[in-house]
Motif scaffolding. Structure first.
Motif, mmCIF file in Angstrom:
data_model
loop_
_atom_site.group_PDB
_atom_site.id
_atom_site.type_symbol
_atom_site.label_atom_id
_atom_site.label_comp_id
_atom_site.label_asym_id
_atom_site.label_seq_id
_atom_site.Cartn_x
_atom_site.Cartn_y
_atom_site.Cartn_z
ATOM 1 N N VAL A 125 0.852 -1.239 -0.009
ATOM 2 C CA VAL A 125 -0.031 -0.043 0.132
ATOM 3 C C VAL A 125 0.843 1.282 -0.190
ATOM 4 N N VAL A 126 0.419 2.123 -0.819
ATOM 5 C CA VAL A 126 1.439 3.354 -1.154
ATOM 6 C C VAL A 126 0.689 4.705 -0.773
ATOM 7 N N ASP A 127 1.083 5.430 -0.169
ATOM 8 C CA ASP A 127 0.628 6.820 0.009
ATOM 9 C C ASP A 127 0.651 7.866 -1.141
ATOM 10 N N ILE A 128 -0.100 7.594 -2.229
ATOM 11 C CA ILE A 128 -0.045 8.386 -3.543
ATOM 12 C C ILE A 128 -0.220 9.729 -3.608
ATOM 13 N N SER A 129 -0.846 10.091 -2.695
ATOM 14 C CA SER A 129 -1.006 11.635 -2.538
ATOM 15 C C SER A 129 0.285 12.166 -2.177
ATOM 16 N N SER A 130 1.024 11.796 -1.204
ATOM 17 C CA SER A 130 2.329 12.207 -0.751
ATOM 18 C C SER A 130 3.379 12.111 -1.869
ATOM 19 N N LYS A 131 3.099 10.936 -2.714
ATOM 20 C CA LYS A 131 4.311 10.598 -3.544
ATOM 21 C C LYS A 131 4.112 11.642 -4.740
ATOM 22 N N ILE A 132 2.761 11.690 -4.989
ATOM 23 C CA ILE A 132 2.401 12.584 -6.357
ATOM 24 C C ILE A 132 2.842 14.242 -5.930
ATOM 25 N N ASN A 133 2.637 14.569 -4.590
ATOM 26 C CA ASN A 133 2.979 15.858 -4.133
ATOM 27 C C ASN A 133 4.447 16.155 -4.067
#
Ligand code: HEM
Length: 438
Positions: A125-133
């Motif tokens: 599971v990846v925190d995709i919001s943080s990565k995109i940011n």
């Protein structure tokens, strides 16, 4: 005694002249307002939504102290006349960037690789919001300053503070009499000074402008000195730092909630690009459905919901008087949620609506203005739009995305937080698995 009577008569005379002058103007429609604070007490934590609700029973606008909100697209046509009285003043604008370095930044420098764990780790599971940011902040800094990270400057921290202060509720915007007590503005100016003094002038764009006249045809006027270049960079960085990231985050959220749209987009990418390589910037013009997906996302989730305006002179629009110095809030969110324009399925994420409705989102069509319009339209529109399309395309093309075990698409929390931008309140968590061949 007689001087008191003369003074009273003078006041009565002035009031009656003003009343006569204003009597021909129609009263601005809106719900019943209290003296001084207007409808301020009815605004709440999500002003784009409460202002829309407040204005639903009226024609167009809702006065709040000295500020007004406008939610309908038709009066905007009037605002954008060449002599636009509702422009927010300020220096002449430079048109920032062509985005030709963007592909290199995203693809060749491996930015997309930073979004997710290595292939061997997929399924986590990846925190995709943080990565995109993170990735978008790097891209924006790279495009504006010419380098991704510089440990000498905590740009992220400073930008976040400025954005927080500018976006926060400011009593003096609504009750100008309190302006002199406005501590928030003083704090904000202080942060701006810090940011300006710490911004490195490293970009070739900035250096190429140094000491050039602000108006090339008039060589005797002001030149861009170091301070003004820094001010421009600060404005660009704060405006660019997370706007495309917020938009990518909402677009991916909507795609996960709408698996049929996700499938259709992945099919388009497979047909146009093939499964053997990543997406490049030159591919974007062939990806029509991707563009519709991004338009639909910006309609439902405009990143900057309230482009501000100040009326620079007394103005009358459709018989309504707008006094000089009024702050006008154009409620872009409400325009995108207007049933009269978008029909009854206005709340649905339906990119197909743009097949028949070929609406422009670059400020020429007032039914959809996520980048604003007029003289102060977004200076980074081209870069922003390309970044959003490219990052969404890479993610959707490279990865299959699933929700963490036990979650269904309808469980995704779509709550917003209101500020200068309108991001997700909670981060999006996803499981990614690699999709491309090899
Ligand atoms: C999806 C991405 C973006 C969206 C949705 C967006 C949206 C907006 C909006 C609505 C405005 C206010 C326009 C108005 O008042 O009419 C604005 C202003 C601005 N934007 Fe963006 N923006 C984005 C990305 C960017 C980027 C990447 C940059 C810089 C490279 C940028 C630079 C600016 C600047 C400098 C202004 C102020 C313009 C002025 O006052 O003259 N924006 N943006």
């Amino acid at each position: 005694m007689s001087s008191i009577i003369v003074a009273i008569l003078a006041v009565v005379l002035v009031i009656s002249i003003r009343y006569k002058k204003h009597a021909k103007w129609r009263k601005l429609p809106g719900p019943r307002a209290l003296p001084i604070i207007g409808n301020l007490h009815q605004i709440g934590t999500l002003p784009h939504r409460s202002l829309q609700k407040l204005s639903q029973n009226t024609d167009t606008s809702c006065p709040c102290g000295s500020a007004m909100s406008d939610h309908a697209s038709s009066p905007l046509k009037r605002y954008s006349a060449p002599q636009d009285p509702l422009e927010n003043g300020g220096p002449p604008k430079i048109q920032a960037f062509d985005s030709s370095r963007l592909s290199r930044c995203i693809v060749e420098e491996g930015e997309i690789g930073l979004l997710v764990p290595k292939k061997s780790e997929t399924g986590e599971v990846v925190d995709i919001s943080s990565k995109i940011n993170e990735v978008v902040a790097d891209i924006s800094t790279m495009m504006i300053l010419g380098k991704k990270k510089d440990d000498r400057y905590d740009l992220k921290g400073l930008v976040e503070e400025v954005l927080h202060l500018i976006g926060a509720f400011n009593l003096a915007d609504y009750v100008p009499l309190l302006g002199k007590l406005d501590l928030q503005w003083k704090r904000s100016s202080k942060v701006n000074v810090t940011l300006t003094s710490k911004t490195p002038v490293t970009s070739s764009l900035a250096l190429s402008m140094m000491d050039k006249p602000t108006k090339p045809q008039d060589k005797n006027v002001h030149v861009y000195d170091r301070t003004s270049i820094k001010a421009i960079l600060v404005e660009l960085i704060t405006a660019a730092y997370d706007t495309p990231a917020v938009s990518v985050d909402w677009t991916i959220s909507e795609l996960i909630r709408n698996p049929k749209v996700m499938k259709k987009l992945q099919d388009e990418l497979q047909n146009v690009i093939g499964m053997g390589r990543m997406v490049e910037e030159k591919d974007l013009e062939k990806l029509d459905y991707l563009y519709m997906v991004v338009k639909e996302s910006l309609r439902l989730h405009p990143v900057a919901p309230f482009p501000p305006r100040e009326c620079t002179e007394d103005t009358t629009i459709e018989g309504y008087h707008i006094p000089r110095k009024s702050r006008i809030i154009v409620n872009v969110w409400a325009i995108g949620h207007d049933q009269n324009v978008w029909s009854e399925n206005v709340e649905e994420f339906c990119p197909e609506r743009f097949i028949e409705k070929n609406i422009d989102i670059r400020g020429n069509d007032f039914d959809l203005i996520p980048f604003g319009s007029g003289q102060r339209i977004c200076a980074g529109m081209q870069l922003g739009l390309t970044t959003v399309r490219l990052v969404v395309a890479q993610l959707v093309h490279c990865f299959n995305m699933e929700l963490p075990s036990g979650m269904k698409p309808d469980d995704i929390d779509m709550t917003e937080v209101f500020g200068l931008a309108l991001p997700r309140a909670n981060h999006l968590l996803l499981k990614l698995s690699y999709r491309l061949l090899g």
